[in-house]
Every structure is written in C-alpha cells, then in structure tokens.
Design an enzyme around this catalytic site. Structure first.
Site, PDB file in Angstrom:
ATOM      1  N   ASN A   9       0.871  -1.249   0.137  1.00  0.00           N
ATOM      2  CA  ASN A   9       0.029   0.020  -0.009  1.00  0.00           C
ATOM      3  C   ASN A   9       0.980   1.063  -0.042  1.00  0.00           C
ATOM      4  O   ASN A   9       1.547   1.457   1.148  1.00  0.00           O
ATOM      5  CB  ASN A   9      -0.938  -0.002   1.253  1.00  0.00           C
ATOM      6  CG  ASN A   9      -1.772   1.325   1.565  1.00  0.00           C
ATOM      7  OD1 ASN A   9      -1.815   1.940   0.520  1.00  0.00           O
ATOM      8  ND2 ASN A   9      -2.651   1.389   2.366  1.00  0.00           N
ATOM      9  N   LYS A  11       0.045   4.142  -0.245  1.00  0.00           N
ATOM     10  CA  LYS A  11      -0.607   5.542   0.251  1.00  0.00           C
ATOM     11  C   LYS A  11      -0.541   6.469  -0.734  1.00  0.00           C
ATOM     12  O   LYS A  11      -0.392   6.468  -1.871  1.00  0.00           O
ATOM     13  CB  LYS A  11      -0.130   5.598   1.649  1.00  0.00           C
ATOM     14  CG  LYS A  11      -0.306   4.250   2.416  1.00  0.00           C
ATOM     15  CD  LYS A  11      -0.004   4.701   3.818  1.00  0.00           C
ATOM     16  CE  LYS A  11      -0.219   3.457   4.691  1.00  0.00           C
ATOM     17  NZ  LYS A  11      -0.025   3.390   6.259  1.00  0.00           N
ATOM     18  N   HIS A  94      -9.543   1.420   5.279  1.00  0.00           N
ATOM     19  CA  HIS A  94      -8.239   1.444   5.818  1.00  0.00           C
ATOM     20  C   HIS A  94      -8.605   2.535   6.888  1.00  0.00           C
ATOM     21  O   HIS A  94      -9.216   3.607   6.943  1.00  0.00           O
ATOM     22  CB  HIS A  94      -7.358   1.976   4.862  1.00  0.00           C
ATOM     23  CG  HIS A  94      -5.647   2.173   5.393  1.00  0.00           C
ATOM     24  ND1 HIS A  94      -5.409   2.896   6.496  1.00  0.00           N
ATOM     25  CD2 HIS A  94      -4.732   1.207   5.359  1.00  0.00           C
ATOM     26  CE1 HIS A  94      -4.077   2.858   6.624  1.00  0.00           C
ATOM     27  NE2 HIS A  94      -3.747   1.660   5.902  1.00  0.00           N
ATOM     28  N   GLU A  96      -6.794   4.953   7.926  1.00  0.00           N
ATOM     29  CA  GLU A  96      -6.574   6.378   7.628  1.00  0.00           C
ATOM     30  C   GLU A  96      -7.822   6.970   6.892  1.00  0.00           C
ATOM     31  O   GLU A  96      -8.038   8.170   7.083  1.00  0.00           O
ATOM     32  CB  GLU A  96      -5.357   6.507   6.690  1.00  0.00           C
ATOM     33  CG  GLU A  96      -4.256   6.268   7.481  1.00  0.00           C
ATOM     34  CD  GLU A  96      -2.924   5.733   6.725  1.00  0.00           C
ATOM     35  OE1 GLU A  96      -2.951   5.599   5.534  1.00  0.00           O
ATOM     36  OE2 GLU A  96      -2.014   5.134   7.404  1.00  0.00           O
ATOM     37  N   GLU A 166      -4.956  -4.347  11.034  1.00  0.00           N
ATOM     38  CA  GLU A 166      -3.984  -3.275  11.230  1.00  0.00           C
ATOM     39  C   GLU A 166      -4.308  -2.574  12.456  1.00  0.00           C
ATOM     40  O   GLU A 166      -5.065  -1.482  12.605  1.00  0.00           O
ATOM     41  CB  GLU A 166      -4.114  -2.479   9.869  1.00  0.00           C
ATOM     42  CG  GLU A 166      -3.498  -2.956   8.734  1.00  0.00           C
ATOM     43  CD  GLU A 166      -3.145  -2.150   7.556  1.00  0.00           C
ATOM     44  OE1 GLU A 166      -2.232  -2.156   7.003  1.00  0.00           O
ATOM     45  OE2 GLU A 166      -3.986  -0.993   7.374  1.00  0.00           O
ATOM     46  N   GLY A 172       2.755   2.950  10.665  1.00  0.00           N
ATOM     47  CA  GLY A 172       3.855   3.641  10.538  1.00  0.00           C
ATOM     48  C   GLY A 172       4.387   4.359  11.979  1.00  0.00           C
ATOM     49  O   GLY A 172       5.060   5.357  11.823  1.00  0.00           O
ATOM     50  N   SER A 212       3.679  -1.639  10.420  1.00  0.00           N
ATOM     51  CA  SER A 212       5.395  -1.603  10.584  1.00  0.00           C
ATOM     52  C   SER A 212       5.915  -2.944  10.288  1.00  0.00           C
ATOM     53  O   SER A 212       6.750  -3.330  10.735  1.00  0.00           O
ATOM     54  CB  SER A 212       5.602  -1.282  12.074  1.00  0.00           C
ATOM     55  OG  SER A 212       5.311   0.180  12.160  1.00  0.00           O
TER      56      SER A 212
HETATM   57  P1  13P Z   1       3.212   0.647   7.661  1.00  0.00           P
HETATM   58  O1  13P Z   1       3.590  -0.421   6.997  1.00  0.00           O
HETATM   59  O2  13P Z   1       3.822   1.945   7.132  1.00  0.00           O
HETATM   60  O3  13P Z   1       2.997   1.001   9.177  1.00  0.00           O
HETATM   61  O4  13P Z   1       1.820   1.010   7.017  1.00  0.00           O
HETATM   62  C1  13P Z   1       0.845  -0.137   7.142  1.00  0.00           C
HETATM   63  C2  13P Z   1      -0.525   0.120   6.518  1.00  0.00           C
HETATM   64  O5  13P Z   1      -1.302   0.984   6.952  1.00  0.00           O
HETATM   65  C3  13P Z   1      -0.547  -0.624   5.273  1.00  0.00           C
HETATM   66  O6  13P Z   1      -1.896  -0.443   4.806  1.00  0.00           O
END
Ligand code: 13P
Length: 254
Positions: A9, A11, A94, A96, A166, A172, A212
C-alpha cells in the site's frame, strides 16, 4: 491451503515517474517468486501505468479506495467500474480513511457491495486504536467492524475475501504488534467470520497483518498459523526491503 499475500500500500506516495522506477526495480524479483501473491496498490494516478508495467507477470494490481457509486456527480472520486478493467483488489476501510475521511462501517459496507459487483476482491481493513487496545476492547471493536462492514453479504459474495488486521497504534510507528499477539487477534477475526458466514468461508479467507511490517519481522508474522501475509506501507516503498520480504515469504510455510 491459503496462498501467502504480500500487498504493497503505497498510500499517497510516488509520482508516476517514481512509481515506474519502483516497479522496474522490483519486477524481476517479483516475477521470480510467484509462489507468493504480490499485490501493488499505487496511487490512482499511476494505476494504468503500473497495470502496463506488470502485464504478463504474476503481480496483481489493487486500488487503495473506491467510491460506492457506479458513476455520477462525485467530483474527485473513482468508481469500481473504472477500476475493474485494471485491478483485481480494492483496499477498503483503511484506518486512515476511517479517521481522516470519516468513513463509517456503513460506508465501507456500501463500498464492499459495490466492488464485488464488478468482480473486484475487497481487502477489508480492521483494527483498534491504542486506547481501545489498552482498555481491553479489541475483540469488541473488531467484531463490530466486521459485522457492520459485511452486513447483508453471503458467503458466495465474499469468496476470495481478504481481511487486513491493522492495529492503528502499529501503523507507521515502527512499533509492530508481536507475532503471537497478531495471531491471537487474527484468530478472533476468523472466528467472527465463521459466526457471520460459516467455517468454510472463514477457513478460506486470507487474513493479513499490517502495521510496521518489514524485512526484519515478516518471518515472525508468517510463522504464525493464522497469518496469511502482510499489508505493507512504508517498507513497500523501498524496492530492496519489499523484495527481501517476498524472499522471506517464499521460504515461509513450505
Ligand atoms: P506501515 O507499514 O507504514 O506501518 O503501514 C501499514 C499500513 O497502513 C498498510 O496499509
């Protein structure tokens, strides 16, 4: 036997030129490891470009979101019908999008129904906040997310469903969940899927860990019986790191 999936992903990262460079750096290794299902989810603007680059390879293409309507006056949005000719998967719900764009479980449910109509496979993201984790509400939160997001769907509708667990506190932050901890929660997710649908549907669904995940910890996750892969953010923007995860995945569970 559920095939391991590593989903990237990206993003809101990579210009089209950067996306092209990243795919070109990874592609020879991605071709060499078709025993792992690799999925790239670039920003919308690079979807068509990446679909051309990965043509005739085993690599799959996904979108990071979709609107629930087929078409219409929704300025700035992308519909499942627009994605259907290029993508196989769509990430939905997601954290976010839930937090920053106010997406409720009801909206996610609407979107899941809509992408299924176009034979796109949803990757439904669920996960608890730190506060929910600290107050012992993980099962409650995740069960509600699953039940409301999947309401009104049959087991036939969700054939091929992918769920990504997640935990928000791990995204992150560099603070991944422990393998055993993620395995426990993913086991709960599978039990909830069995309760909503049936045992076969729950056993067939792939459930990924996200938060992560990187080359150093992927083996710990994949050595857990319930974990079928990872949804990878930051580490998937580095070709060498993501390729190292795929190599670890190809050695796991064999
Ligand atoms: P990170 O791997 O950067 O922590 O992000 C995970 C994520 O949100 C994947 O959709």
């Amino acid at each position: 036997m559920r095939k391991i999936m590593l989903a990237a992903n990206w993003k809101m990262n990579t210009t089209p030129n950067e996306a092209q460079e990243l795919v070109n750096q990874m592609l020879p290794d991605l071709r060499a490891h078709s025993e792992v299902e690799v999925l790239l989810c670039p920003p919308f603007i690079s979807t068509m470009l990446v679909s051309e680059l990965i043509k005739n390879s085993p690599v799959k293409l996904g979108a990071q979101n979709a609107h629930y309507a087929d078409k219409g006056a929704f300025t700035g949005e992308i519909s499942p019908s627009m994605l259907a000719c290029m993508c196989q998967y769509v990430i939905l719900g997601h954290s976010e999008r839930r937090r920053l764009f106010s997406e409720s479980n009801q909206i996610v449910n609407h979107k899941i129904k809509s992408v299924i109509k176009y034979n796109l496979c949803p990757i439904l993201c669920v996960g608890e906040s730190l506060e929910e984790n600290d107050s012992g509400r993980v099962e409650d939160v995740i069960s509600t997310q699953l039940r409301q997001s999947l309401e009104g769907l049959s087991s036939a509708d969700v054939a091929g469903l992918v769920v990504a667990y997640e935990p928000i506190w791990a995204i992150g932050t560099g603070r991944a969940a422990g393998g055993a901890q993620a395995n426990t929660t993913i086991g709960i997710i599978r039990r909830v899927l069995a309760a909503i649908f049936d045992e076969n549907t729950a056993a067939a669904a792939r459930i990924l860990y996200g938060g992560s995940a990187n080359g150093a910890n992927i083996t710990e996750f994949l050595s857990q019986p319930e974990i079928d892969g990872a949804l990878v953010g930051g580490a998937s923007l580095n070709a060498a790191e993501f390729v190292s995860m795929i190599k670890h995945a190809s050695n796991a569970k064999t």
